[in-house]
Design a protein around this motif. Structure first.
Motif, PDB file in Angstrom:
ATOM      1  N   GLU A 129       2.724  -3.230 -22.970  1.00 47.03           N
ATOM      2  CA  GLU A 129       3.900  -3.924 -22.449  1.00 47.03           C
ATOM      3  C   GLU A 129       3.688  -4.111 -20.959  1.00 47.03           C
ATOM      4  N   ARG A 130       4.489  -4.996 -20.386  1.00 44.72           N
ATOM      5  CA  ARG A 130       4.326  -5.262 -18.957  1.00 44.72           C
ATOM      6  C   ARG A 130       5.599  -4.864 -18.251  1.00 44.72           C
ATOM      7  N   GLU A 131       5.553  -3.669 -17.684  1.00 45.45           N
ATOM      8  CA  GLU A 131       6.739  -3.215 -16.965  1.00 45.45           C
ATOM      9  C   GLU A 131       6.781  -3.843 -15.587  1.00 45.45           C
ATOM     10  N   GLY A 132       7.980  -4.002 -15.079  1.00 45.77           N
ATOM     11  CA  GLY A 132       8.108  -4.515 -13.728  1.00 45.77           C
ATOM     12  C   GLY A 132       7.730  -5.989 -13.637  1.00 45.77           C
ATOM     13  N   GLU A 133       7.602  -6.661 -14.778  1.00 47.14           N
ATOM     14  CA  GLU A 133       7.314  -8.085 -14.758  1.00 47.14           C
ATOM     15  C   GLU A 133       8.423  -8.790 -15.522  1.00 47.14           C
ATOM     16  N   THR A 140       5.328 -16.766 -20.146  1.00 46.17           N
ATOM     17  CA  THR A 140       4.310 -17.763 -19.813  1.00 46.17           C
ATOM     18  C   THR A 140       2.910 -17.203 -20.053  1.00 46.17           C
ATOM     19  N   ALA A 141       2.740 -15.897 -19.768  1.00 49.98           N
ATOM     20  CA  ALA A 141       1.435 -15.287 -20.019  1.00 49.98           C
ATOM     21  C   ALA A 141       1.119 -15.380 -21.512  1.00 49.98           C
ATOM     22  N   ILE A 156     -11.290 -14.956 -25.889  1.00 53.90           N
ATOM     23  CA  ILE A 156     -10.587 -14.386 -24.739  1.00 53.90           C
ATOM     24  C   ILE A 156      -9.415 -13.568 -25.286  1.00 53.90           C
ATOM     25  N   PRO A 157      -9.572 -12.240 -25.327  1.00 52.44           N
ATOM     26  CA  PRO A 157      -8.519 -11.435 -25.938  1.00 52.44           C
ATOM     27  C   PRO A 157      -7.195 -11.552 -25.179  1.00 52.44           C
ATOM     28  N   ALA A 158      -6.081 -11.609 -25.914  1.00 53.77           N
ATOM     29  CA  ALA A 158      -4.769 -11.764 -25.291  1.00 53.77           C
ATOM     30  C   ALA A 158      -4.381 -10.499 -24.538  1.00 53.77           C
ATOM     31  N   ASP A 159      -3.521 -10.673 -23.553  1.00 48.85           N
ATOM     32  CA  ASP A 159      -2.966  -9.543 -22.795  1.00 48.85           C
ATOM     33  C   ASP A 159      -4.001  -8.581 -22.268  1.00 48.85           C
ATOM     34  N   THR A 160      -5.152  -9.115 -21.966  1.00 49.82           N
ATOM     35  CA  THR A 160      -6.218  -8.273 -21.443  1.00 49.82           C
ATOM     36  C   THR A 160      -6.550  -8.752 -20.046  1.00 49.82           C
ATOM     37  N   GLY A 161      -6.426  -7.863 -19.097  1.00 51.00           N
ATOM     38  CA  GLY A 161      -6.679  -8.254 -17.718  1.00 51.00           C
ATOM     39  C   GLY A 161      -8.101  -7.904 -17.341  1.00 51.00           C
ATOM     40  N   ARG A 216       0.377 -19.625  -8.222  1.00 44.43           N
ATOM     41  CA  ARG A 216      -0.994 -19.131  -8.320  1.00 44.43           C
ATOM     42  C   ARG A 216      -1.388 -18.886  -9.768  1.00 44.43           C
ATOM     43  N   LEU A 217      -0.412 -18.402 -10.542  1.00 40.72           N
ATOM     44  CA  LEU A 217      -0.707 -18.159 -11.961  1.00 40.72           C
ATOM     45  C   LEU A 217      -0.961 -19.480 -12.684  1.00 40.72           C
TER      46      LEU A 217
END
Ligand code: UDP
Ligand code: MG
Length: 341
Positions: A129-133, A140-141, A156-161, A216-217
């Motif tokens: 999960e993405r806390e603070g976002e 959109t991500a 390109i695996p999802a949710d992988t930074g 930027r995103l």
């Protein structure tokens, strides 16, 4: 046999408030790895042209821990290039990338290393999960990963930074990709080899604000799509085919109407909407071509990817690991400083 080397690469842009805490967390994780797995851990901090005290903080950290190498770029090149610069300097062993703001927990490093030792080349953290976002960034991500998944042949695996460990051969593979427009997630995917993902909990930023605002995103997303897919270029072909088909049917309808019912002059609104619609479609298609052309232009210039302002390698002790007394390190640091000046 020399112990396995692991270099933790951190790109930082104005992260002065986060580095000390981060360093203590990474240091603790590497100490544990050295003790339990006999791994020779090092850190490499890349200062991506920060305008705050980041470089001073880094130098202080390096003065107390001999395992730290520092690289400063000549200006802000952006995260993707800062990481490239860092990875270019990893000469031996594996590299592990994490964010400077503490969002990628260093406590998980041993898990990544365990997977590496099992034989994986690309161990990547996938956020649960993405806390603070906010919802906007999250949704959109999500949409972005779906679109790029559909458009691109590169996995390109999802949710992988960028929180990931690369084995020496994956690193060597990545080094061969010298393109100027670097969408790292895609480049990692292109390299391939044995890949495994580790689900993790992404913490909120320790201090400061994200450098990636919406604009930027959006640009990063464009970069990703244009770097890893030429599907948008085909958009014009399909739009053209579709419009031609519609135009044909409409043309037949007009002719039939004129033959059977005569042709009282009318059709200003239809004419206007057709002209405007076609004008819009053509501009979009031109824009898409322009996106690719612009990137081609950048590539053709063959500029270096980044310039280095200063490079300070790690100073491992003979044992290859944990630093000696801070006093000694300080002295060495002063000597080094005067040699550079
Ligand atoms: N970063 C960088 N250069 C830049 C922007 C960011 O090196 O021009 C680094 C930043 O210091 C951090 C990482 O990239 O270590 C991720 O940045 P941020 O936390 O702002 O992005 P987010 O986590 O919100 O995606
Ligand atoms: Mg962050």
């Amino acid at each position: 046999m020399s112990p396995d080397r692991l270099t933790v690469v951190v790109a930082a842009y104005n992260e002065a408030d986060n580095l000390a805490l981060l360093q203590s967390r990474i240091g603790a994780a590497l100490d544990r790895l050295a003790r339990e797995e006999g791994i020779d851990g090092q850190m490499l901090y890349v200062d991506d042209g920060s305008t705050d005290a980041t470089w001073a903080v880094m130098q202080h950290l390096a003065s107390v821990d001999r395992r730290i190498a520092l690289l400063r770029l000549s200006r802000n090149f952006g995260k993707e290039l800062a990481l490239t610069a860092g990875l270019d300097r990893v000469e031996e062993g594996a590299a592990l990338i994490l964010d400077a703001d503490g969002q990628d927990p260093p406590e998980l490093i041993p898990l990544f290393v365990a997977k590496w030792r099992e034989g994986y080349d690309d161990v990547h953290g996938t956020r649960m999960e993405r806390e603070g976002e906010g919802w906007l960034k999250r949704s959109t991500a999500h949409a972005f990963y779906r679109v790029i998944g559909l458009l691109s042949n590169t996995p390109i695996p999802a949710d992988t930074g960028d929180f990931r460990l690369l084995s020496p051969r994956a690193l060597a593979g990545l080094r061969q990709l010298r393109e100027r427009h670097r969408f790292m997630k895609g480049l990692f995917g292109w390299v391939g080899y044995n890949r495994v993902s580790i689900a993790y909990h992404r913490e909120p930023r320790a201090a400061g604000r994200s450098k990636f605002n919406f604009w930027r995103l959006w640009n990063l997303a464009l970069e990703g799509i244009t770097s890893f897919s030429t599907a948008p270029l085909r958009l014009a072909t399909y739009l053209g085919l579709l419009t031609a088909l519609v135009a044909f049917v409409y043309g037949v309808a007009i002719i039939v109407k004129a033959l059977f019912w005569g042709d009282p002059v009318a059709g200003w609104p239809t004419m206007m909407s057709v002209i405007l619609f076609l004008g819009g479609v053509q501009l979009i298609a031109l824009g898409v071509i322009g996106e690719y052309l612009g990137r081609l232009y950048d590539e053709s210039k063959q500029r270096p990817l980044y310039l280095v302002d200063s490079w300070q390698p790690a100073r491992p002790t003979r044992a290859g690991m944990v630093g000696e007394s801070p006093g000694e390190a300080d002295r060495v640091q002063r000597l080094r400083g005067s040699a550079v000046d």
